[in-house]
Each structure stands twice: as C-alpha cells, then as structure tokens.
Design an enzyme around this catalytic site. Sequence first.
Site, PDB file in Angstrom:
ATOM      1  N   ARG A   1       0.830  -1.204   0.000  1.00 26.10           N
ATOM      2  CA  ARG A   1       0.000   0.000   0.000  1.00 26.10           C
ATOM      3  C   ARG A   1       0.865   1.256   0.000  1.00 26.10           C
ATOM      4  O   ARG A   1       0.344   2.354  -0.181  1.00 26.10           O
ATOM      5  CB  ARG A   1      -0.914   0.017   1.231  1.00 26.10           C
ATOM      6  CG  ARG A   1      -2.269  -0.675   1.004  1.00 26.10           C
ATOM      7  CD  ARG A   1      -3.002  -0.722   2.324  1.00 26.10           C
ATOM      8  NE  ARG A   1      -4.434  -0.688   2.255  1.00 26.10           N
ATOM      9  CZ  ARG A   1      -5.224  -1.768   2.206  1.00 26.10           C
ATOM     10  NH1 ARG A   1      -4.686  -2.954   2.107  1.00 26.10           N
ATOM     11  NH2 ARG A   1      -6.529  -1.631   2.226  1.00 26.10           N
TER      12      ARG A   1
ATOM     13  N   ARG B   1     -24.886  -1.471  -5.146  1.00 25.98           N
ATOM     14  CA  ARG B   1     -24.571  -2.803  -4.599  1.00 25.98           C
ATOM     15  C   ARG B   1     -25.386  -3.064  -3.332  1.00 25.98           C
ATOM     16  O   ARG B   1     -25.464  -2.219  -2.438  1.00 25.98           O
ATOM     17  CB  ARG B   1     -23.071  -2.854  -4.283  1.00 25.98           C
ATOM     18  CG  ARG B   1     -22.611  -4.199  -3.783  1.00 25.98           C
ATOM     19  CD  ARG B   1     -21.131  -4.330  -3.929  1.00 25.98           C
ATOM     20  NE  ARG B   1     -20.404  -3.567  -2.910  1.00 25.98           N
ATOM     21  CZ  ARG B   1     -19.088  -3.654  -2.741  1.00 25.98           C
ATOM     22  NH1 ARG B   1     -18.365  -4.418  -3.539  1.00 25.98           N
ATOM     23  NH2 ARG B   1     -18.487  -2.953  -1.813  1.00 25.98           N
TER      24      ARG B   1
ATOM     25  N   ARG C   1     -23.967  -1.826   2.416  1.00 23.48           N
ATOM     26  CA  ARG C   1     -22.819  -1.620   3.302  1.00 23.48           C
ATOM     27  C   ARG C   1     -22.694  -0.132   3.601  1.00 23.48           C
ATOM     28  O   ARG C   1     -22.829   0.687   2.708  1.00 23.48           O
ATOM     29  CB  ARG C   1     -21.528  -2.085   2.604  1.00 23.48           C
ATOM     30  CG  ARG C   1     -21.293  -3.569   2.708  1.00 23.48           C
ATOM     31  CD  ARG C   1     -20.136  -4.028   1.870  1.00 23.48           C
ATOM     32  NE  ARG C   1     -18.971  -3.147   1.892  1.00 23.48           N
ATOM     33  CZ  ARG C   1     -17.779  -3.486   1.403  1.00 23.48           C
ATOM     34  NH1 ARG C   1     -17.615  -4.691   0.854  1.00 23.48           N
ATOM     35  NH2 ARG C   1     -16.767  -2.663   1.429  1.00 23.48           N
TER      36      ARG C   1
ATOM     37  N   ARG D   1     -13.411   6.973  -0.682  1.00 24.21           N
ATOM     38  CA  ARG D   1     -12.617   5.751  -0.873  1.00 24.21           C
ATOM     39  C   ARG D   1     -11.888   5.791  -2.220  1.00 24.21           C
ATOM     40  O   ARG D   1     -10.743   5.379  -2.325  1.00 24.21           O
ATOM     41  CB  ARG D   1     -13.529   4.516  -0.823  1.00 24.21           C
ATOM     42  CG  ARG D   1     -13.979   4.172   0.583  1.00 24.21           C
ATOM     43  CD  ARG D   1     -15.154   3.203   0.584  1.00 24.21           C
ATOM     44  NE  ARG D   1     -14.823   1.881   0.119  1.00 24.21           N
ATOM     45  CZ  ARG D   1     -15.711   1.016  -0.377  1.00 24.21           C
ATOM     46  NH1 ARG D   1     -16.985   1.337  -0.475  1.00 24.21           N
ATOM     47  NH2 ARG D   1     -15.332  -0.173  -0.777  1.00 24.21           N
TER      48      ARG D   1
END
Length: 227
Positions: A93, A132, A165, A176
């Site tokens: 990362r 989603r 979610r 994000r």
Amino acid sequence: MNSQPLHLLLFGPPGAGKSTQTEFLETEWKVAPISTGALLRAQVAAHSELGKQVSALLARGELASDEIIIPLLRARLAELSPDEGFLLDGFPRTIPQAEALDKILTELNRPLDAVISLELGTTEAVNRLGGRRICHGNGPDEIIHINDEAAVARCIERGGLLVQRPDDLPNVIVRRLAVYQTQTEPLLNFYRPRGIVRTIDASGSPQEVARRVTAAIQEIHPLTKTW
Ligand code: AMP
C-alpha cells in the site's frame, strides 16, 4: 504449459471487481489469493496477541504498521508450495512496503510477473458500488445490483433482506476512490519501469474483464496456457 508459478499483484479501486476477478484467476491459474486485510481479520477473529494489537485500528480503517504487516505477509508467502503462485491483494500500500516486498521475493526467489491494475471511471464505480446490495438471510450472502430485477426478485422470494454496506454510501464511495487514487498511482509508477504493469479496462461483464486480464498475463508470461 509453463510450470513456473505465477506471481501477481492486483490493484483496483473499490468497485472495479477485484474479488470477482480473484475468483476467476484463482480457478483458472494456480495462484493462492493472499489478502493482507484478510490475514489481519483472521488474527482478530483468533484473538491472538497481534489481533488484539490491530483490532482498534482496523475498525478505524487505519493502516497497520509495517512491523506488523510485513512479517505476517512474509510468513504467508513462505508457506506456499513450490508449484503454487500467488495473487496479492491489499499489499503493498506504500512505497516502503513495495521495497520490503521486493526483498522478501528476492529471498524466496519468486520474481513478480505482473502488476494488474483494474481501471474504472469514477461514474461507473459510484454506480456499481452505490447500487450494490447484499441479499442477507435464509442462505449464503449474495452480492447483487439493485437494477438487477431478477436477482432482487430471487432475494425477496427466499425471504432475504437487501442490505447496503455503510461504506457504499455515495459520500463514502467518493472518499474511498480518492484515497485509492492518491495511494496507488505512486505504486504503479514504482513498478512501471520494470515493464510488468498492465492496466485493464474494468468496465463490462466480469467475463469480459477476465478475458482482458488473461490476455494481459499471457502477454507477459507467454507459455502459460489457460482457458
Ligand atoms: P482491505 O481488506 O485490503 O481493505 O484491508 C482492511 C484493513 O486492513 C485496512 O483498512 C488496513 O487497516 C489493514 N491493512 C490491509 N492491508 C494492509 C497493508 N498492506 N498495510 C497496512 N494495513 C493494511
């Protein structure tokens, strides 16, 4: 057939279909999917000393320290059987992690074959993630899209609940995506000079994307025959 194990890194913003592509790659190529996030969650679930150290920062979405994550990854890679490759998701990362990975792979004599970067425009990522839902209850959880009427009907029929979610809400999605862009671009530039980065258009059906990924890997690893 090339018997050399494949060593792959998979990058992609939320919504690009990394988990779906991992399933394809895992089935069609002999690669062990390794997710550092999953390794950490397993430690938390096992209530290990390490799990106790990281549970709070995982809950806050902060990065675990390199002192924790690098030995964990090294141990997992060392467990692979000689004919087994890997598909790494969630690591590296940062640039120091990429440098540490280089050292580990040199020690294990497992050179990286390809860095697969799934690319998806912001609008499509927001649309995919925003739509989603998880069909939850009366059976295994199933990920569906709210516009897929047949899937929604199946879920209702089985008495499932459509759950969103919390991190799939639009403002969180945009954050994000931004975080992904700032942290990943430098990593791709780290690998680009080696000629192993392949950017893949992640729009279209999962099968279409899988075909593009396969073609890209075969270009780099030409003797490996798959489907
Ligand atoms: P992921 O499943 O990849 O989204 O990771 C879930 C969480 O695990 C992240 O939010 C971090 O807290 C931690 N994590 C996973 N991979 C790493 C990594 N390479 N370095 C540091 N922390 C990580």
